[in-house]
Design a protein around this motif. Structure first.
Motif, PDB file in Angstrom:
ATOM      1  N   LEU A 264       0.870  -1.184   0.000  1.00 17.55           N
ATOM      2  CA  LEU A 264       0.000   0.000   0.000  1.00 17.55           C
ATOM      3  C   LEU A 264       0.898   1.222   0.000  1.00 17.55           C
ATOM      4  N   GLU A 265       0.620   2.181  -0.880  1.00 19.38           N
ATOM      5  CA  GLU A 265       1.468   3.370  -0.981  1.00 19.38           C
ATOM      6  C   GLU A 265       0.620   4.623  -1.115  1.00 19.38           C
ATOM      7  N   CYS A 266       1.148   5.713  -0.585  1.00 22.54           N
ATOM      8  CA  CYS A 266       0.529   7.020  -0.801  1.00 22.54           C
ATOM      9  C   CYS A 266       1.625   8.086  -0.809  1.00 22.54           C
ATOM     10  N   ASN A 267       1.425   9.131  -1.605  1.00 22.40           N
ATOM     11  CA  ASN A 267       2.342  10.269  -1.672  1.00 22.40           C
ATOM     12  C   ASN A 267       1.773  11.406  -0.825  1.00 22.40           C
ATOM     13  N   ILE A 268       2.587  11.931   0.082  1.00 25.57           N
ATOM     14  CA  ILE A 268       2.110  12.948   1.019  1.00 25.57           C
ATOM     15  C   ILE A 268       3.033  14.161   0.968  1.00 25.57           C
ATOM     16  N   ARG A 302       7.461  20.124  -5.657  1.00 24.64           N
ATOM     17  CA  ARG A 302       7.163  20.114  -4.225  1.00 24.64           C
ATOM     18  C   ARG A 302       7.801  18.896  -3.574  1.00 24.64           C
ATOM     19  N   PRO A 303       8.584  19.072  -2.490  1.00 22.23           N
ATOM     20  CA  PRO A 303       9.128  17.912  -1.775  1.00 22.23           C
ATOM     21  C   PRO A 303       8.004  17.153  -1.079  1.00 22.23           C
ATOM     22  N   ALA A 304       8.077  15.834  -1.113  1.00 21.30           N
ATOM     23  CA  ALA A 304       7.036  15.001  -0.516  1.00 21.30           C
ATOM     24  C   ALA A 304       7.652  13.676  -0.074  1.00 21.30           C
ATOM     25  N   VAL A 305       6.803  12.800   0.458  1.00 22.94           N
ATOM     26  CA  VAL A 305       7.233  11.494   0.964  1.00 22.94           C
ATOM     27  C   VAL A 305       6.287  10.429   0.429  1.00 22.94           C
ATOM     28  N   THR A 306       6.839   9.310  -0.054  1.00 22.31           N
ATOM     29  CA  THR A 306       6.030   8.128  -0.351  1.00 22.31           C
ATOM     30  C   THR A 306       6.057   7.221   0.871  1.00 22.31           C
ATOM     31  N   LEU A 307       4.894   7.006   1.447  1.00 22.15           N
ATOM     32  CA  LEU A 307       4.744   6.101   2.583  1.00 22.15           C
ATOM     33  C   LEU A 307       4.324   4.739   2.031  1.00 22.15           C
ATOM     34  N   SER A 308       5.161   3.712   2.248  1.00 25.40           N
ATOM     35  CA  SER A 308       4.902   2.364   1.710  1.00 25.40           C
ATOM     36  C   SER A 308       4.736   1.374   2.845  1.00 25.40           C
ATOM     37  N   VAL A 309       3.737   0.524   2.716  1.00 26.08           N
ATOM     38  CA  VAL A 309       3.448  -0.499   3.726  1.00 26.08           C
ATOM     39  C   VAL A 309       3.358  -1.856   3.044  1.00 26.08           C
ATOM     40  N   ILE A 310       4.037  -2.863   3.599  1.00 25.69           N
ATOM     41  CA  ILE A 310       3.895  -4.243   3.139  1.00 25.69           C
ATOM     42  C   ILE A 310       3.123  -5.005   4.205  1.00 25.69           C
ATOM     43  N   CYS A 311       2.101  -5.753   3.772  1.00 26.81           N
ATOM     44  CA  CYS A 311       1.278  -6.489   4.739  1.00 26.81           C
ATOM     45  C   CYS A 311       0.700  -7.740   4.100  1.00 26.81           C
ATOM     46  N   SER A 328      -2.669  12.448   6.027  1.00 29.15           N
ATOM     47  CA  SER A 328      -3.453  13.437   5.293  1.00 29.15           C
ATOM     48  C   SER A 328      -3.786  12.991   3.870  1.00 29.15           C
ATOM     49  N   THR A 329      -3.468  11.743   3.514  1.00 28.00           N
ATOM     50  CA  THR A 329      -3.667  11.303   2.134  1.00 28.00           C
ATOM     51  C   THR A 329      -5.141  11.199   1.757  1.00 28.00           C
ATOM     52  N   PHE A 330      -5.417  11.442   0.478  1.00 24.24           N
ATOM     53  CA  PHE A 330      -6.762  11.286  -0.069  1.00 24.24           C
ATOM     54  C   PHE A 330      -6.869  10.054  -0.973  1.00 24.24           C
ATOM     55  N   GLY A 331      -5.757   9.356  -1.178  1.00 24.66           N
ATOM     56  CA  GLY A 331      -5.784   8.204  -2.074  1.00 24.66           C
ATOM     57  C   GLY A 331      -4.639   7.250  -1.804  1.00 24.66           C
ATOM     58  N   LEU A 332      -4.835   5.992  -2.199  1.00 27.27           N
ATOM     59  CA  LEU A 332      -3.834   4.947  -1.991  1.00 27.27           C
ATOM     60  C   LEU A 332      -3.619   4.168  -3.285  1.00 27.27           C
ATOM     61  N   ARG A 333      -2.439   3.592  -3.434  1.00 27.08           N
ATOM     62  CA  ARG A 333      -2.157   2.593  -4.450  1.00 27.08           C
ATOM     63  C   ARG A 333      -1.986   1.254  -3.747  1.00 27.08           C
ATOM     64  N   ALA A 334      -2.537   0.202  -4.330  1.00 26.71           N
ATOM     65  CA  ALA A 334      -2.396  -1.131  -3.733  1.00 26.71           C
ATOM     66  C   ALA A 334      -2.063  -2.126  -4.834  1.00 26.71           C
ATOM     67  N   TYR A 335      -1.047  -2.946  -4.610  1.00 29.92           N
ATOM     68  CA  TYR A 335      -0.717  -3.979  -5.592  1.00 29.92           C
ATOM     69  C   TYR A 335      -0.106  -5.182  -4.869  1.00 29.92           C
ATOM     70  N   ARG A 336      -0.354  -6.348  -5.472  1.00 28.15           N
ATOM     71  CA  ARG A 336       0.107  -7.605  -4.890  1.00 28.15           C
ATOM     72  C   ARG A 336       1.560  -7.867  -5.278  1.00 28.15           C
ATOM     73  N   ILE A 337       2.320  -8.401  -4.339  1.00 31.27           N
ATOM     74  CA  ILE A 337       3.705  -8.775  -4.600  1.00 31.27           C
ATOM     75  C   ILE A 337       3.942 -10.192  -4.092  1.00 31.27           C
ATOM     76  N   SER A 338       5.092 -10.725  -4.430  1.00 32.31           N
ATOM     77  CA  SER A 338       5.515 -12.015  -3.902  1.00 32.31           C
ATOM     78  C   SER A 338       6.727 -11.786  -3.010  1.00 32.31           C
ATOM     79  N   LYS A 339       6.626 -12.210  -1.738  1.00 33.39           N
ATOM     80  CA  LYS A 339       7.738 -12.088  -0.794  1.00 33.39           C
ATOM     81  C   LYS A 339       8.514 -13.405  -0.759  1.00 33.39           C
ATOM     82  N   VAL A 340       9.810 -13.329  -0.917  1.00 36.08           N
ATOM     83  CA  VAL A 340      10.671 -14.506  -0.816  1.00 36.08           C
ATOM     84  C   VAL A 340      11.578 -14.315   0.394  1.00 36.08           C
ATOM     85  N   MET A 341      11.534 -15.273   1.311  1.00 34.35           N
ATOM     86  CA  MET A 341      12.227 -15.106   2.590  1.00 34.35           C
ATOM     87  C   MET A 341      13.108 -16.308   2.893  1.00 34.35           C
ATOM     88  N   LEU A 342      14.238 -16.036   3.499  1.00 35.11           N
ATOM     89  CA  LEU A 342      15.099 -17.101   3.992  1.00 35.11           C
ATOM     90  C   LEU A 342      14.572 -17.623   5.322  1.00 35.11           C
TER      91      LEU A 342
END
Length: 401
Positions: A264-268, A302-311, A328-342
C-alpha cells in the motif's frame, strides 16, 4: 553427488469456481484410483443409502470427469447434523489419520463460518446443505484424494465466485452467500464471470483448509492435468482444472519460503513530519511486515514522501484504515507482490553488557548470515551508558559466549 529432490505440487485453477463434486471429478481425472476412493468412502459409517456415478462429460468443448452422489431412498436435502456428529463419523471411520485430520479441518472451516453468521457456538451449528450426505462424501473424498496424492504443497489461483443470487435453506441470498464469503475471508477472489454461484461452501472450505498459498504464478512443471465437470453448462466452461506438477531444486529448498503480500502506498506533501513516527508505530502494532518512507519530488517540484506499507492479505483493510485516519492522504495505491524469505531462527548470546538476541538466516541447509537485534543493543547501550556501536563491535569481535 546429492540427488536433485523434486517437490510435488497440486494447483487449483479456479477460473470457474469450485464445488465438492467438481473437486472429486478433477481428482479422479488427475489419476486418483476410483476403486481406492470408493473403498475409502465405504469406511465412513453413514446410515444412508446412496450411489456414486462417475462419468465423462463435456462443458464448452472441454471433456472431464463428472462425480455425482445419487440418493437412493428418502429426501436428504434437509437432514441436519451437528459438527460433533460429523467429527464422530470421521473419528470412528477407517480412513487414514491424515485423511481424518484434513476432513475435520475442512468441516471445521464450515462450522466456524456458520457459527459466526448465525451467532452461536461451533459445537451448536446444525449443518443443512453441507451436513447432507453428498457433502459429507465430497469433503471426506477430498481428504482421501489429497492423502492418496501425497503432495508436498497445495496452491490455488484466486477464486471465481460468480454473481447474482442463490437459493438455500435460509431463503434467497446474494452470491457469495454469507457463510461462503466468511470461509473465503483472506482469500483473493474474482466475481461476475456468470450470474450464479460458482463456488459453494464445500468448495470454499476445501481451499481454505488445504491451500498453502494463493497465486496466479505457476512456478512449477505440470505433469498431469485433470478437469472436474460441474452441473451447469454455462457461458464459460463449468469445470475445475487441477494441475499436478513438480518444482526443481531451487523451488523446493526448504530454507526459502515464498508468500503473497500487498504493498500500500501514498504520496504525502502536506503533513507534519513529526507525525510519521506515530503512524509507523501504529502500522507495525497492527501487523505491518515493513513500513518505509521515501523522499520524492511531486509536481511543481514540491518535496514530498512516499509512505509504503507491506502487509498480508488479512491485514490489508486494517492498514488502509490507519492510512485514512492517521495521515493526510486522499488516495492509496495497492498492488500484490511475492515475498521470498530465507528461513531464520533466533538465539541469545551473552555479552559483558547483557544478553543480546541474534537472528540467523539459512540457505541450502547452511547458516549464511547473522545479525543482532537492534532493539536489544539500543536498550543495553542506554542501561550501560555506552554507544550502540561499542556493543556491535564487541559482538563482531567473536568474544561472546
Amino acid at each position: 553427488m546429492q540427488r536433485n529432490m523434486m517437490m510435488k505440487i497440486l494447483y487449483y485453477d479456479c477460473f470457474s469456481g469450485i464445488s465438492g463434486d467438481m473437486n472429486l471429478g478433477a481428482m479422479l481425472d488427475l489419476g486418483v484410483d476410483p476403486a481406492y476412493l470408493l473403498g475409502e468412502l465405504k469406511k465412513v459409517n453413514i446410515d444412508d443409502s446412496y450411489e456414486i456415478r462417475i462419468s465423462r462429460e463435456k462443458r464448452r468443448g472441454i471433456e472431464g470427469t463428472r462425480f455425482e452422489v445419487l440418493l437412493q431412498t428418502h429426501d436428504h436435502s434437509h437432514q441436519h447434523r451437528t459438527y460433533s456428529d460429523i467429527a464422530r463419523l470421521l473419528e470412528e471411520s477407517g480412513v487414514s489419520a491424515r485423511a481424518k485430520n484434513t476432513g475435520l479441518n475442512i468441516f471445521r472451516k464450515v462450522a466456524e463460518a456458520e457459527a459466526k453468521v448465525h451467532g452461536c457456538d461451533v459445537e451448536e451449528v446444525h449443518f443443512h446443505e453441507v451436513g447432507a450426505l453428498d457433502s459429507i462424501v465430497d469433503i471426506v473424498g477430498a481428504a482421501v484424494c489429497l492423502d492418496y496424492l501425497q503432495v508436498d504443497r497445495v496452491l490455488s489461483s484466486p477464486v471465481e465466485i460468480g454473481g447474482g443470487f442463490v437459493r438455500c435453506t435460509h431463503g434467497i441470498l446474494p452470491v457469495p452467500a454469507p457463510a461462503t464469503v466468511e470461509i473465503l475471508r483472506g482469500i483473493p477472489l474474482k466475481s461476475g464471470a456468470v450470474a450464479f454461484e460458482t463456488t459453494t461452501p464445500t468448495g470454499a472450505a476445501i481451499l481454505a483448509a488445504t491451500v498453502d498459498s494463493f497465486t496466479d504464478k505457476l512456478n512449477f512443471t505440470p505433469v498431469k492435468i485433470g478437469y472436474g465437470v460441474g452441473q451447469r453448462d454455462t457461458e464459460i466452461p463449468n469445470v475445475l482444472r487441477i494441475y499436478l506438477g513438480e518444482s526443481g531444486e531451487g523451488e523446493s529448498d526448504p530454507d526459502v519460503a515464498e508468500q503473497d503480500a500487498w504493498v500500500l502506498e501514498c504520496n504525502i506533501d502536506d503533513m507534519n513530519p513529526e507525525l510519521y513516527d506515530a503512524v509507523m508505530d501504529r502500522l507495525f502494532e497492527k501487523g505491518a511486515l515493513d513500513v518505509t518512507l521515501t523522499p520524492i519530488l511531486m509536481k511543481k517540484s514540491r518535496p514530498a514522501v512516499t509512505l509504503s506499507v507491506i502487509c498480508d492479505q488479512e491485514r490489508k483493510k486494517e492498514m488502509e484504515e490507519i492510512l485514512w485516519l492517521h495521515t493526510s492522504t486522499f488516495g492509496l495505491r495497492a498492488y500484490r507482490i511475492s515475498k521470498v524469505m530465507l528461513k531464520r531462527d533466533f538465539s541469545t548470546v551473552e555479552t559483558k553488557y547483557g544478553p543480546v538476541t541474534m537472528k540467523q538466516a539459512y540457505f541450502k541447509g547452511k547458516r549464511i548470515k547473522s545479525k543482532p537485534e537492534y532493539e536489544d543493543c539500543k536498550r543495553l547501550a542506554g542501561e550501560k551508558g555506552v554507544s550502540i556501536l561499542e556493543i556491535l563491535d564487541f559482538l563482531s569481535s567473536g568474544k561472546c559466549r
